[in-house]
Design a protein around this motif. Structure first.
Motif, PDB file in Angstrom:
ATOM      1  N   PHE A  30      19.155  22.500 -48.453  1.00 45.87           N
ATOM      2  CA  PHE A  30      17.795  22.729 -48.918  1.00 45.87           C
ATOM      3  C   PHE A  30      16.866  22.728 -47.717  1.00 45.87           C
ATOM      4  N   SER A  31      15.700  23.303 -47.906  1.00 50.13           N
ATOM      5  CA  SER A  31      14.713  23.386 -46.826  1.00 50.13           C
ATOM      6  C   SER A  31      14.003  22.047 -46.659  1.00 50.13           C
ATOM      7  N   GLN A  34      11.719  21.499 -49.598  1.00 53.66           N
ATOM      8  CA  GLN A  34      12.485  21.087 -50.762  1.00 53.66           C
ATOM      9  C   GLN A  34      12.944  19.639 -50.613  1.00 53.66           C
ATOM     10  N   THR A  64       2.665  28.528 -55.141  1.00 57.03           N
ATOM     11  CA  THR A  64       3.564  28.001 -54.115  1.00 57.03           C
ATOM     12  C   THR A  64       4.522  26.986 -54.721  1.00 57.03           C
ATOM     13  N   THR A  67       7.207  28.794 -56.839  1.00 55.81           N
ATOM     14  CA  THR A  67       8.245  29.404 -55.998  1.00 55.81           C
ATOM     15  C   THR A  67       9.195  28.344 -55.449  1.00 55.81           C
ATOM     16  N   LEU A  68       8.642  27.249 -54.961  1.00 60.83           N
ATOM     17  CA  LEU A  68       9.442  26.159 -54.397  1.00 60.83           C
ATOM     18  C   LEU A  68      10.373  25.563 -55.453  1.00 60.83           C
ATOM     19  N   GLN A  70      11.320  26.871 -58.373  1.00 59.12           N
ATOM     20  CA  GLN A  70      12.294  27.851 -58.859  1.00 59.12           C
ATOM     21  C   GLN A  70      13.467  27.956 -57.895  1.00 59.12           C
ATOM     22  N   SER A  71      13.186  27.912 -56.605  1.00 53.52           N
ATOM     23  CA  SER A  71      14.243  27.960 -55.601  1.00 53.52           C
ATOM     24  C   SER A  71      15.152  26.729 -55.725  1.00 53.52           C
ATOM     25  N   MET A  72      14.547  25.583 -55.970  1.00 57.30           N
ATOM     26  CA  MET A  72      15.327  24.359 -56.127  1.00 57.30           C
ATOM     27  C   MET A  72      16.182  24.417 -57.397  1.00 57.30           C
ATOM     28  N   GLU A  73      15.650  25.044 -58.441  1.00 61.60           N
ATOM     29  CA  GLU A  73      16.429  25.226 -59.671  1.00 61.60           C
ATOM     30  C   GLU A  73      17.637  26.123 -59.407  1.00 61.60           C
ATOM     31  N   ARG A  74      17.411  27.224 -58.687  1.00 62.02           N
ATOM     32  CA  ARG A  74      18.506  28.152 -58.379  1.00 62.02           C
ATOM     33  C   ARG A  74      19.598  27.471 -57.562  1.00 62.02           C
ATOM     34  N   LYS A  75      19.217  26.528 -56.718  1.00 62.44           N
ATOM     35  CA  LYS A  75      20.182  25.801 -55.887  1.00 62.44           C
ATOM     36  C   LYS A  75      20.850  24.661 -56.656  1.00 62.44           C
TER      37      LYS A  75
END
Length: 140
Positions: A30-31, A34, A64, A67-68, A70-75
């Motif tokens: 994760f970033s 994140q 923002t 987006t953050l 949703q990205s965490m959900e995808r991961k």
């Protein structure tokens, strides 16, 4: 006393802090952003946390934060689930995958905090926190 404008000093500090944490989490799935959200969620296990809470805690715009998250959900790091108090709201729930990173995230945040505080006297840190909180309120 350094005559550098306050905004410049804050910007430099924020950038260096972000880069340092990003380096600490470079090997993580994760970033850095994140990771900061994960740490916040892990640090509040018994609370219902919603997107709005993340927006406020990190000073993010809704788009923002969306987006953050949703990205965490995808991961596979979190899910949005109906609130137990009001099903119209979706609470953020960490997955077992996110829980795997608890120890490392807390260690990294502790290391960052220690590095930031360094040799600063406790009274000076309290003053800094008070002044910083007032600056944040001033900009609301």
């Amino acid at each position: 006393m350094n005559s550098s404008p306050i905004y410049r000093q804050i910007n430099i500090l924020a950038n260096r802090q972000r880069r340092h944490f990003d380096r600490l989490t470079a090997e993580a799935p994760f970033s850095g952003a994140q990771g900061r959200v994960l740490h916040y969620l892990l640090d509040h296990p018994d609370e219902e946390i919603f997107q709005k809470d993340i927006e406020e805690e990190f000073g993010l715009r809704p788009s923002t934060a969306t987006t953050l998250l949703q990205s965490m959900e995808r991961k596979g790091l979190l899910r949005r689930e109906p609130s137990e108090k009001d099903a119209r709201y979706k609470k953020l729930t960490l997955t077992p995958e996110a829980e795997k990173h608890r120890g490392a995230l807390f260690a990294e945040m502790s290391q960052l905090t220690e590095k930031l505080a360094g040799s600063i006297a406790p009274d000076d840190l309290k003053t800094w926190q008070k002044v910083t909180e007032q600056m944040i309120k001033n900009l609301k």
